[in-house]
Design a protein around this motif. Structure first.
Motif, PDB file in Angstrom:
ATOM      1  N   ASN A  43       0.858  -1.246   0.118  1.00 42.23           N
ATOM      2  CA  ASN A  43       0.150   0.095   0.064  1.00 42.23           C
ATOM      3  C   ASN A  43       0.832   1.289   0.128  1.00 42.23           C
ATOM      4  N   ALA A  44       1.890   1.264   0.872  1.00 41.05           N
ATOM      5  CA  ALA A  44       2.836   2.552   1.001  1.00 41.05           C
ATOM      6  C   ALA A  44       3.518   2.682  -0.477  1.00 41.05           C
ATOM      7  N   ASP A  68       1.080   4.407  -2.523  1.00 42.81           N
ATOM      8  CA  ASP A  68       1.100   5.771  -2.267  1.00 42.81           C
ATOM      9  C   ASP A  68       2.210   6.797  -2.494  1.00 42.81           C
ATOM     10  N   ASP A 111       6.663  11.898   4.575  1.00 43.30           N
ATOM     11  CA  ASP A 111       5.502  10.646   4.532  1.00 43.30           C
ATOM     12  C   ASP A 111       5.125  10.261   3.353  1.00 43.30           C
ATOM     13  N   THR A 112       4.559   9.101   3.070  1.00 42.79           N
ATOM     14  CA  THR A 112       4.024   8.701   1.497  1.00 42.79           C
ATOM     15  C   THR A 112       2.707   9.408   1.321  1.00 42.79           C
ATOM     16  N   ASP A 113       2.063   9.819   2.365  1.00 39.45           N
ATOM     17  CA  ASP A 113       0.549  10.384   1.975  1.00 39.45           C
ATOM     18  C   ASP A 113       0.744  11.766   2.051  1.00 39.45           C
ATOM     19  N   THR A 147       0.903  15.263  -0.888  1.00 38.09           N
ATOM     20  CA  THR A 147       0.822  15.866  -2.236  1.00 38.09           C
ATOM     21  C   THR A 147       1.309  17.318  -2.450  1.00 38.09           C
ATOM     22  N   HIS A 155      -1.249  16.995   3.401  1.00 37.17           N
ATOM     23  CA  HIS A 155      -0.765  15.657   3.918  1.00 37.17           C
ATOM     24  C   HIS A 155      -2.280  14.958   4.413  1.00 37.17           C
ATOM     25  N   TRP A 156      -2.593  13.911   3.786  1.00 36.42           N
ATOM     26  CA  TRP A 156      -3.644  13.118   4.007  1.00 36.42           C
ATOM     27  C   TRP A 156      -3.407  12.134   5.378  1.00 36.42           C
ATOM     28  N   ASN A 157      -3.083  12.901   6.694  1.00 40.98           N
ATOM     29  CA  ASN A 157      -2.589  12.029   7.935  1.00 40.98           C
ATOM     30  C   ASN A 157      -3.816  11.305   8.456  1.00 40.98           C
ATOM     31  N   LYS A 194      -7.974   8.650   5.339  1.00 42.91           N
ATOM     32  CA  LYS A 194      -7.700   9.371   4.139  1.00 42.91           C
ATOM     33  C   LYS A 194      -8.438  10.521   3.358  1.00 42.91           C
ATOM     34  N   TYR A 235      -5.187  15.515  -5.472  1.00 44.00           N
ATOM     35  CA  TYR A 235      -4.779  14.189  -4.992  1.00 44.00           C
ATOM     36  C   TYR A 235      -4.892  13.169  -6.368  1.00 44.00           C
TER      37      TYR A 235
END
Length: 671
Positions: free
Chosen positions: A63-64, A67, A157-159, A161, A295-297, A301, A316
């Motif tokens: 998953n990561a 992302d 972080d991977t989430d 944009t 940041h979709w933290n 999400k 996104y």
């Protein structure tokens, strides 16, 4: 320069709407170059371009890995500088991302990988409740993990944009005072204020604390002040009362900053607009155009609450579905650090004759397609008896509905290569996540081969599926065939019975077809034979292309109880079980025609015995004709080029296998 950036972006989007993707890309590039020249002057522009920007990410699992591709696309879309990505990965993410970047071949991008397993002992002693697990703590180890001569890095972080050029963020390092070693944005939730619920006791933090989704790390200075010892001592001290971290590395960074506030440089909040629940992110900006990093933290999400959430979602989704091939553009004024692969490709393209009638076919053969392996979660445990077998197939969007049926008919491992655009890959992801059947199958490897060019590179796509099968044996089939129930177990027994480990055999699974969309699938050979006699089933393609399967000898198969050997004949293209180390498919054959025929011919040239299995069968399910077969039927040029490619394949076969290969040429001439 913000105005310049907006002009560039709007120029690209304007052209992209008005023209095809390739033309749009070229015209937008020209506009960018002339605009930059006007704005900066040539000498200043080249100075700007020389700055290499370093970006680090911790990325583990399937998953990561997905992302991080969206993050990378958003960075590449806006960037004007060469980039070096540093990925701290587990084995899964390493395989996925190394293949992706190798095949993506983006100019002026370097990629390095660091083994997360080697860093686990640095942080495994810290009890952590965060859903990111041990990988959520690994940003603490970057001074040790990254090269000792690397002085600065942006950690993401991977989430995340990006909505602007990452060079603007890199430039903030210059604003650090001599003592500052770390740049962070204030936390936009009330977490560290400790008032979210009764008895909520967060780790110590300075005021609202800081969010570690975007970090500027001055590595050189951190090493100088003994960062490794300092964060450890902080963690040990706090864990005595806190017992575990709730927010992984973020808790430890904040406790460290609380003790050493002089070391932090507070970044403007638009460099990390946090879209988790309970945030004050809307107070961080007045206009959405002010935003630079989203940041979709939240574990939820894209389903977070925010008055501009639709705007954020669309931004996104733009990068999620953006055609990654368009990001292969050269950076003007930046001496391209071409990889040996891209140099080879360039040389091969220059050798092609553009006036050749079959230029498009030849170009297709050497084109490098982006490949994203293991697009979804994949788990496979090898069997102890070395007889395991993977069903290998390829498909595009129009055959997606076959997947569930195949999964119901074949319980063993499956390796599928899917030929799709970036947007289609996302549709596939949503389809797979909504399907109970597909969700429950973890032993299916889905590998995306991204669309490019005008033909379906069927054999290249097949090879991706074949190369990523994990078992000693493979069943080479097509997605529109349903194997008989129990075929997986029957083939495993046949592998032992026919001593395939020590002999060169290709086991033929006889192919049948139905013209009915709703078929009561036969449960046995006896039932299949009776359906054949009644006319509900036929031998495969008997009425349009008999030669493809005639050598299987269906008359003999009807009464056979033991495996029997058949001889190769021209145009024979059965579906076979072979060892995984069999020859790969010949990639010159694209679209429709001769893609499987050439493979069986090469198996025969390598002296594989073709053995028909007496109690195996598969049934072709009806569907609309593919775009490529329609092109083949309607285009004389297509048919001419296919004949030319066949002739060249025969010549290559003769060179490779000598006089033994003459029979193929003779057979072809006798047709």
């Amino acid at each position: 320069d913000k105005k310049m950036q907006l002009a560039i972006t709007s120029g690209m989007l304007r052209h992209h709407g008005r023209h095809g993707a390739q033309e749009s890309h070229e015209m937008a590039s020209r506009e960018i170059i002339s605009g930059l020249l006007r704005h900066y002057g040539r000498w200043r522009l080249q100075y700007l371009y020389r700055k290499l920007i370093h970006v680090a990410c911790v990325c583990a699992g399937h998953n990561a890995s997905r992302d991080v591709v969206t993050l990378v696309k958003s960075i590449l879309f806006h960037r004007r500088n060469p980039l070096h990505f540093h990925f701290i990965t587990d084995t899964v993410a390493n395989q996925i991302l190394s293949t992706l970047f190798q095949s993506w071949m983006v100019p002026s991008v370097q990629v390095s990988f660091y083994d997360a397993d080697e860093l686990k002992s640095e942080v495994s002693w810290i009890p952590n409740k965060h859903y990111s697990g041990i990988y959520g703590l690994m940003k603490l180890t970057l001074t040790k993990a990254l090269p000792s001569d690397l002085s600065k890095v942006i950690v993401l972080d991977t989430d995340i944009t990006f909505a602007t050029d990452i060079a603007e963020l890199w430039a903030i390092f210059k604003k650090f005072t001599e003592k500052q070693v770390i740049g962070l944005v204030e936390n936009q939730s009330d977490w560290y204020l400790g008032n979210l619920w009764k008895n909520h006791k967060p780790w110590p933090a300075l005021g609202r604390g800081f969010n570690t989704g975007v970090i500027l790390l001055y590595l050189e200075r951190l090493r100088r002040i003994g960062w490794e010892q300092m964060w450890r001592l902080t963690a040990e001290k706090e864990l005595m009362s806190m017992l575990s971290t709730s927010l992984a590395d973020q808790d430890i960074f904040n406790a460290f900053i609380k003790q050493n506030p002089v070391l932090v440089h507070q970044l403007p909040c638009f460099w990390n607009v946090q879209l988790s629940d309970h945030t004050r992110s809307e107070q961080c900006y007045t206009e959405v155009s002010d935003l630079k990093v989203i940041h979709w933290n939240s574990p939820k999400k894209l389903r977070v609450k925010n008055k501009h959430v639709e705007f954020f979602r669309n931004l996104y989704l733009t990068f999620l579905e953006y055609d990654g091939n368009l990001l292969r553009r050269e950076l003007f004024g930046c001496p391209s650090q071409a990889s040996s692969e891209s140099t080879k490709l360039q040389n091969a393209l220059e050798e092609l004759d553009e006036d050749d009638q079959c230029y498009d076919f030849r170009r297709e053969r050497i084109m490098v397609h982006r490949v994203h392996l293991y697009f979804l979660q994949y788990e496979y445990t090898s069997t102890e008896d070395d007889t395991d077998i993977t069903l290998v197939a390829q498909l595009s969007m129009d055959r997606l509905q076959m997947l569930e049926a195949i999964c119901k008919h074949w319980e063993g491992p499956i390796s599928l290569a899917l030929y799709m655009s970036d947007a289609e890959a996302q549709q596939f992801l949503r389809y797979a996540q909504a399907s109970e059947v597909l969700k429950n199958r973890k032993n299916v490897g889905y590998h995306i081969v991204y669309k490019e060019g005008q033909f379906y590179p069927v054999n290249l796509v097949r090879n991706v599926a074949l190369h990523n099968a994990k078992t000693p044996y493979v069943f080479l089939t097509d997605i529109d065939f349903l194997p008989m129930y129990g075929l997986y177990d029957y083939l495993r027994k046949s592998i032992v019975h026919l001593d395939m480990a020590n002999t060169k055999k290709a086991l033929v699974v006889p192919a049948f077809e139905t013209l009915r969309y709703r078929l009561s699938f036969p449960k046995s050979k006896a039932e299949l034979l009776s359906m054949l006699d009644m006319g509900t089933l036929y031998t495969f393609r008997y009425h349009v292309w008999t030669k493809g399967h005639a050598p299987t000898n269906y008359a003999k198969w009807r009464t056979a109880t033991t495996p029997y050997k058949v001889e190769w004949e021209a145009d024979f293209e059965p579906y076979v079980v072979v060892r995984r180390d069999c020859p790969e498919y010949d990639q010159r054959f694209v679209g429709f025609g001769w893609n499987k025929v050439s493979h069986i011919m090469e198996l025969d040239a390598q002296e594989y015995d073709l053995i028909v299995l007496p109690n195996a069968f598969m049934i072709h399910m009806p569907h609309a004709p593919s775009f490529d077969i329609s092109k083949f039927r309607s285009s004389p040029g297509y048919r001419y080029c296919l004949t030319t490619l066949k002739d060249e394949f025969h010549q290559d076969l003769s060179r490779k296998y000598g006089s033994a290969a003459l029979k193929y040429l003779t057979a072809q001439r006798n047709i």
